[in-house]
Design an enzyme around this catalytic site. Structure first.
Site, mmCIF file in Angstrom:
data_model
loop_
_atom_site.group_PDB
_atom_site.id
_atom_site.type_symbol
_atom_site.label_atom_id
_atom_site.label_comp_id
_atom_site.label_asym_id
_atom_site.label_seq_id
_atom_site.Cartn_x
_atom_site.Cartn_y
_atom_site.Cartn_z
ATOM 1 N N ASP A 156 -4.485 8.287 -12.493
ATOM 2 C CA ASP A 156 -5.534 7.587 -11.756
ATOM 3 C C ASP A 156 -6.884 8.048 -12.333
ATOM 4 O OD1 ASP A 156 -6.973 6.306 -9.586
ATOM 5 O OD2 ASP A 156 -7.189 8.314 -8.717
ATOM 6 N N ASP A 199 -10.539 7.368 -10.530
ATOM 7 C CA ASP A 199 -11.531 7.758 -9.521
ATOM 8 C C ASP A 199 -10.976 8.838 -8.604
ATOM 9 O OD1 ASP A 199 -13.725 5.928 -10.140
ATOM 10 O OD2 ASP A 199 -12.215 4.400 -9.702
ATOM 11 N N GLY A 250 -10.918 -1.039 -4.660
ATOM 12 C CA GLY A 250 -11.518 -2.186 -5.346
ATOM 13 C C GLY A 250 -12.900 -2.468 -4.771
ATOM 14 N N ARG A 259 -13.937 -3.983 -1.214
ATOM 15 C CA ARG A 259 -14.651 -3.061 -0.324
ATOM 16 C C ARG A 259 -15.881 -3.743 0.282
ATOM 17 N NH1 ARG A 259 -14.938 1.901 -3.518
ATOM 18 N NH2 ARG A 259 -12.733 1.911 -2.973
ATOM 19 N N HIS A 318 -21.138 -7.240 -7.248
ATOM 20 C CA HIS A 318 -20.238 -6.284 -7.886
ATOM 21 C C HIS A 318 -20.561 -6.096 -9.359
ATOM 22 C CE1 HIS A 318 -16.331 -4.729 -9.472
ATOM 23 N NE2 HIS A 318 -16.601 -3.887 -8.516
ATOM 24 N N LYS A 325 -23.418 -3.844 -9.502
ATOM 25 C CA LYS A 325 -22.940 -2.477 -9.211
ATOM 26 C C LYS A 325 -22.299 -1.860 -10.451
ATOM 27 C CE LYS A 325 -19.337 0.271 -8.103
ATOM 28 N NZ LYS A 325 -17.962 0.359 -8.620
ATOM 29 N N THR A 327 -5.430 2.376 -12.656
ATOM 30 C CA THR A 327 -6.544 2.492 -11.714
ATOM 31 C C THR A 327 -6.936 1.133 -11.164
ATOM 32 O OG1 THR A 327 -8.885 3.117 -11.539
ATOM 33 C CG2 THR A 327 -8.152 2.385 -13.677
HETATM 34 C C1 XBP Z 1 -10.696 3.609 -6.919
HETATM 35 C C2 XBP Z 1 -11.472 2.617 -6.204
HETATM 36 C C3 XBP Z 1 -12.428 1.822 -6.927
HETATM 37 C C4 XBP Z 1 -13.829 2.270 -7.032
HETATM 38 C C5 XBP Z 1 -14.680 1.062 -7.353
HETATM 39 O O1 XBP Z 1 -9.393 3.717 -6.366
HETATM 40 O O2 XBP Z 1 -11.233 2.385 -5.049
HETATM 41 O O3 XBP Z 1 -12.475 0.673 -6.179
HETATM 42 O O4 XBP Z 1 -14.253 2.839 -5.814
HETATM 43 O O5 XBP Z 1 -14.299 0.423 -8.500
HETATM 44 P P1 XBP Z 1 -8.251 4.461 -7.172
HETATM 45 P P2 XBP Z 1 -14.754 -1.116 -8.789
HETATM 46 O O6 XBP Z 1 -8.801 5.806 -7.560
HETATM 47 O O7 XBP Z 1 -7.142 4.614 -6.171
HETATM 48 O O8 XBP Z 1 -7.860 3.623 -8.345
HETATM 49 O O9 XBP Z 1 -16.051 -1.324 -8.073
HETATM 50 O O10 XBP Z 1 -14.876 -1.229 -10.271
HETATM 51 O O11 XBP Z 1 -13.683 -2.013 -8.214
HETATM 52 MG MG MG Z 2 -8.305 7.762 -6.947
#
Ligand code: XBP
Ligand code: MG
Length: 259
Positions: A12, A14, A55, A59, A85, A88, A125
């Site tokens: 993963d 994030d 996502g 979100r 988005h 962002k 991810t």
């Molecule tokens: C990561 C996320 C992502 C980021 C935002 O989840 O939830 O949505 O917060 O990314 P994980 P984007 O670590 O479980 O993959 O704005 O590019 O969607």
């Molecule tokens: Mg994560």
């Protein structure tokens, strides 16, 4: 399980490779809202609640449905959210290019050791592909993009985590079975996705996910640790680390054999 040798590691991004959410994604969302003339402000606590949905586009929609019901949405809500988005993503990748978000302790070391040991690497991810690239390029360097056989990211599968689809996708692309791999996650949505794909999972927690349910994890750590910055085992067999304060390939092989 674990009859085969360990062949691949699936990461993963994030929260796992880097602590991106509080000081990266959250800040970028707020900048995009400001640019659009919106008075929305996602503070640290509210963002923790919004993280229940993975996502960024998903979100924003969740925020409007649950935390800002009085907002008069434009007729083309999908287009409106997509525009916010994109702004962002632009802010987020710029923050990364300024070196604001480092990798977590032990991440680069473990990636380098795994490569040396011949393990195959992949990323799974929900975040946008440009975000993964920017993180790797501005931390390890551009050459690290080639270290990952598959970078499965963003909208490549319609159902984001906690659905297992992104892991199914990565496994299929690599021609691997779940038993050949170990997965690395940081959150309950993440481990629901890995376990849904039958992957053994190592968790590193962060401030947003410390209290999540990780009962299905093979090992829960605070970080991967470094020789001079030890990690702590929060759940699982402390013997996995063999007395060292960090996670290395030998520890991964021990864990894979035992699970
Ligand atoms: C990561 C996320 C992502 C980021 C935002 O989840 O939830 O949505 O917060 O990314 P994980 P984007 O670590 O479980 O993959 O704005 O590019 O969607
Ligand atoms: Mg994560």
């Amino acid at each position: 399980m674990g009859a085969q040798n360990l062949q691949a590691l699936l990461f993963d991004v994030d929260g796992t490779l880097a602590d991106t959410e509080r000081d990266g994604h959250r800040v970028a969302f707020n900048l995009a809202f400001r640019d659009a003339g919106l008075d929305w402000e996602w503070d640290v606590d509210l963002y923790g609640k919004l993280l229940s949905v993975t996502g960024g586009k998903e979100r924003i929609r969740f925020y409007l449905e649950h935390y800002n019901r009085n907002f008069t949405a434009p007729a083309d809500l999908d287009g409106f959210i997509a525009g916010l988005h994109q702004a962002k993503t632009d802010h987020y990748t710029r923050l990364l290019s300024e070196g604001r978000i480092p990798l977590r302790p032990g991440v680069e070391r473990l990636l380098r050791e795994a490569r040396k040991a011949g393990l195959r690497l992949a990323i799974a991810t929900t975040t946008t592909p440009a975000n993964v690239e920017a993180l790797l390029v501005h931390t390890v360097g551009a050459e690290s993009l080639g270290w990952f056989e598959v970078i499965a990211a963003g909208d490549i599968v319609p159902a984001k985590k906690p659905a297992p689809d992104i892991y199914f996708y990565a496994l299929k692309e690599m021609g691997l079975e779940p038993d050949d791999c170990l997965a690395f996650e940081d959150s309950s949505n993440g481990i629901r996705a890995t376990r849904g794909a039958n992957l053994q999972t190592i968790i590193t927690v962060n401030d947003y996910t410390r209290d999540d349910d990780f009962s299905e994890a093979a090992l829960v750590l605070d970080t991967f640790g470094e020789p001079d910055v030890p990690c702590h085992v929060l759940a699982g067999d402390t013997k996995t680390l063999n007395g060292s304060g960090y996670l290395d390939v030998a520890a991964l092989r021990r864990l894979h054999k035992d699970t």
